[in-house]
Design a protein around this motif. Structure first.
Motif, short mmCIF file in Angstrom:
data_model
loop_
_atom_site.label_atom_id
_atom_site.label_comp_id
_atom_site.label_asym_id
_atom_site.label_seq_id
_atom_site.Cartn_x
_atom_site.Cartn_y
_atom_site.Cartn_z
N UNK A 176 0.83 -1.21 0.00
CA UNK A 176 0.00 0.00 0.00
C UNK A 176 0.87 1.27 0.00
N UNK A 177 2.05 1.19 0.60
CA UNK A 177 2.97 2.34 0.61
C UNK A 177 3.36 2.72 -0.83
N UNK A 178 3.43 1.73 -1.70
CA UNK A 178 3.69 2.03 -3.12
C UNK A 178 2.47 2.70 -3.74
N UNK A 179 1.29 2.14 -3.46
CA UNK A 179 0.06 2.69 -4.06
C UNK A 179 -0.12 4.16 -3.74
N UNK A 180 0.31 4.58 -2.55
CA UNK A 180 0.13 5.98 -2.16
C UNK A 180 1.37 6.84 -2.45
N UNK A 181 2.35 6.26 -3.15
CA UNK A 181 3.46 7.06 -3.68
C UNK A 181 4.56 7.45 -2.71
N UNK A 182 4.92 6.54 -1.81
CA UNK A 182 5.99 6.88 -0.86
C UNK A 182 7.37 6.48 -1.39
N UNK A 183 8.40 7.14 -0.86
CA UNK A 183 9.79 6.78 -1.17
C UNK A 183 10.39 5.92 -0.07
N UNK A 184 9.89 6.06 1.15
CA UNK A 184 10.35 5.19 2.23
C UNK A 184 9.18 4.81 3.12
N UNK A 185 9.35 3.69 3.80
CA UNK A 185 8.31 3.22 4.72
C UNK A 185 8.98 2.55 5.91
N UNK A 186 8.28 2.61 7.04
CA UNK A 186 8.76 1.93 8.25
C UNK A 186 7.53 1.47 9.01
N UNK A 187 7.25 0.17 8.97
CA UNK A 187 6.10 -0.36 9.72
C UNK A 187 6.52 -0.43 11.19
N UNK A 188 5.65 0.11 12.04
CA UNK A 188 6.05 0.29 13.46
C UNK A 188 4.99 -0.30 14.36
N UNK A 189 5.02 -1.61 14.53
CA UNK A 189 4.02 -2.22 15.41
C UNK A 189 4.32 -1.89 16.87
N UNK A 190 3.26 -2.01 17.68
CA UNK A 190 3.40 -1.69 19.11
C UNK A 190 4.37 -2.67 19.78
N UNK A 191 5.47 -2.15 20.28
CA UNK A 191 6.50 -2.95 20.97
C UNK A 191 7.03 -4.10 20.12
N UNK A 214 13.64 0.43 9.63
CA UNK A 214 13.14 -0.26 10.82
C UNK A 214 12.42 0.72 11.74
N UNK A 215 11.44 0.21 12.45
CA UNK A 215 10.72 1.05 13.40
C UNK A 215 9.91 0.21 14.37
N UNK A 216 9.48 0.88 15.43
CA UNK A 216 8.69 0.22 16.47
C UNK A 216 8.12 1.34 17.33
N UNK A 217 6.87 1.18 17.75
CA UNK A 217 6.28 2.17 18.67
C UNK A 217 6.47 1.63 20.09
N UNK A 218 7.07 2.45 20.95
CA UNK A 218 7.48 1.94 22.26
C UNK A 218 6.54 2.44 23.36
N UNK A 219 6.36 1.60 24.36
CA UNK A 219 5.31 1.87 25.34
C UNK A 219 5.74 1.68 26.79
N UNK A 220 6.92 2.15 27.13
CA UNK A 220 7.32 2.09 28.55
C UNK A 220 6.72 3.25 29.34
N UNK A 221 6.37 4.33 28.64
CA UNK A 221 5.83 5.53 29.29
C UNK A 221 4.39 5.75 28.80
N UNK A 222 3.64 6.58 29.50
CA UNK A 222 2.32 6.97 28.97
C UNK A 222 2.49 7.60 27.59
N UNK A 223 3.60 8.31 27.40
CA UNK A 223 3.89 8.92 26.09
C UNK A 223 4.30 7.80 25.13
N UNK A 224 3.73 7.80 23.94
CA UNK A 224 4.12 6.80 22.94
C UNK A 224 5.35 7.34 22.22
N UNK A 225 6.38 6.52 22.16
CA UNK A 225 7.65 6.98 21.61
C UNK A 225 8.04 6.12 20.41
#
Ligand code: ZN
Ligand code: ZN
Length: 466
Positions: A176-191, A214-225
């Protein structure tokens, strides 16, 4: 040439210099090119990007004007572009004569692009008067040397798949990242960091223009990082180095205001320790969706207490602020636009979708002005403030609007790109994605068409440079 034939022809020509000569001009109706409209006019180039200063611009009319150049004239639409701030000649929607000569069946113009801005050259038919005389326009953007040396790359570094709470498989998300015309992508699942690694591996067999980070959404704090581009999972790294992490959190807590509650102090300190660890892993630490409002059945609530949020923003320990998160409610963007300048003006910005379904992909993204689409260059550019957060707004109504935020010079240039570069760029990337999808389905090992399609994407911007 209709648009379909044109797209096909440039995919074949790829990045060769001949490609530039095949770019037709904006239509005589003067409208911006959109997906449904075909290019018209046949004037070459359709748009150009120059360095500020003196430059030579050649405008070649289409076949039907061969030998009839004297019936046409070229003028320049003045605006901020040419106004010296002294004379009273400033007038919108009026074009003025420009010096040119005929050379080998084309108009040769010695231009002087004094300011960094958009310039529009207007071709008219001298025999016809008034509005009828308009034949075509050639938009030009003159850029300072620093930005001229860079290229715009469009990417989304915050997307979820079925490996956390997303609705679509990692492969569907990546395509889908191609369909919407991106040059880079990083899938970032929770933890979960491995989704991005798996997709990087899976697509590495293709000669593609897309960069997989590479990417990941981190959840050690209330703030999502966001761990954007770090060399390994922050979630796992913290588990392995728990003692060191906790010691750092304790150190940071000592520097926080005593009147803040224990919960606030703890969560701010944990978020800042995460920023620190992400940087150790070579990643970009992003402060995600500061104003995300969860909407359970019982009502709405923001996920962060406001003191916590103000402290994280105000202490500026993160690398980038996620200003646009296009799947958040409008209020999140509205509040971020008030909050960001007050607490952390000048910090780099990121735009993304945070899509949990392929339907939302493409509605937000970052444009990074970088030397290349390799991660070290993207990182340098983001940290150096050369990124824009864009809300493409299509989820909010049928009309596609693009709201770009960040450095004003880049914002201004991005609207030229929205008109003259991205529509074509996005179609070429989509075409490449279609070929890759086909190869994944058929198992074909012949990637020659994909390689050509990728070269067309990579050569497009360069072909516009004057
Ligand atoms: Zn989140
Ligand atoms: Zn998310």
């Amino acid at each position: 040439m209709d648009r379909k034939t044109f797209i096909k022809s440039i995919a074949v020509i790829g990045a060769s210099p001949a490609f530039a000569a095949s770019v037709p001009a904006k239509g005589a109706d003067g409208k911006n090119k959109t997906k449904s409209e075909s290019f018209g006019g046949g004037f070459v180039p359709s748009a150009r990007i120059f360095k500020t200063g003196r430059a030579k611009l050649t405008i070649r009319p289409p076949e039907k004007y061969a030998g009839k150049l004297s019936s046409l004239s070229v003028s320049i639409l003045y605006g901020d572009a040419a106004w010296d701030g002294k004379s009273d000649s400033f007038s919108w929607a009026k074009d003025f004569p420009v010096k040119y000569r005929e050379e080998n069946g084309a108009f040769a113009i010695d231009a002087d692009f004094k300011k960094e801005c958009r310039y529009t050259f207007v071709v008219k038919d001298k025999k016809r008067g008034g509005n009828e005389s308009f034949v075509a326009s050639v938009p030009v953007y003159a850029l300072g040397e620093d930005i001229y040396a860079l290229r715009p790359f469009k990417g989304d570094s915050h997307i979820h798949s079925t490996n956390s709470d997303g609705k679509n498989s990692p492969e569907e998300v990546a395509l889908r990242c191609y369909e919407v015309g991106l040059d880079y992508q990083a899938i970032s699942d929770h933890s979960v960091y491995s989704t991005s690694e798996d997709m990087k591996r899976k697509f590495s067999r293709f000669p593609t223009s897309m960069s997989f980070f590479n990417a990941e959404e981190c959840h050690y704090s209330h703030a999502h990082i966001q761990n954007f581009g770090g060399s390994q999972s922050l979630t796992e790294y913290v588990k392995k180095n728990r003692g060191e992490f906790d010691a750092l959190v304790a150190e940071i807590e000592k520097t926080l205001p005593a009147d803040a509650s224990a919960v606030v102090r703890r969560n701010v300190a944990v978020a800042e320790a995460e920023f620190d660890f992400i940087r150790r892993l070579g990643g970009i630490a992003v402060f995600n969706h500061p104003f995300w409002e969860a909407e359970p059945k019982k009502g709405k609530y923001t996920h962060m207490e406001s003191r916590m949020l103000d402290l994280i923003a105000g202490r500026k320990k993160f690398d980038a602020y996620e200003l646009v998160n296009s799947t958040c409610a409008d209020i999140a963007l509205a509040r971020a636009l008030c909050h960001y300048p007050r607490h952390c003006a000048g910090k780099p910005v990121i735009g993304c979708t945070d899509a949990h379904s392929v339907d939302s992909q493409g509605t937000g993204y970052t444009i990074v002005f970088a030397k290349s689409c390799d991660f070290p260059d993207i990182k340098d550019a983001v940290l150096g403030g050369k990124s824009l957060a864009v809300d493409a707004y299509s989820s909010h109504g049928s009309k596609l609007q693009r709201l770009a935020f960040g450095d004003e010079r880049l914002v201004r240039f991005s609207y030229f790109l929205f008109d003259e570069y991205f529509p074509l760029h996005d179609e070429l990337v989509a075409r490449e994605g279609k070929l890759i999808k086909g190869a994944l389905e058929s198992g074909s090992k012949d990637y020659s068409e994909i390689a050509e399609a990728a070269r067309a994407v990579e050569g497009l911007y360069e072909s516009m440079l004057g």
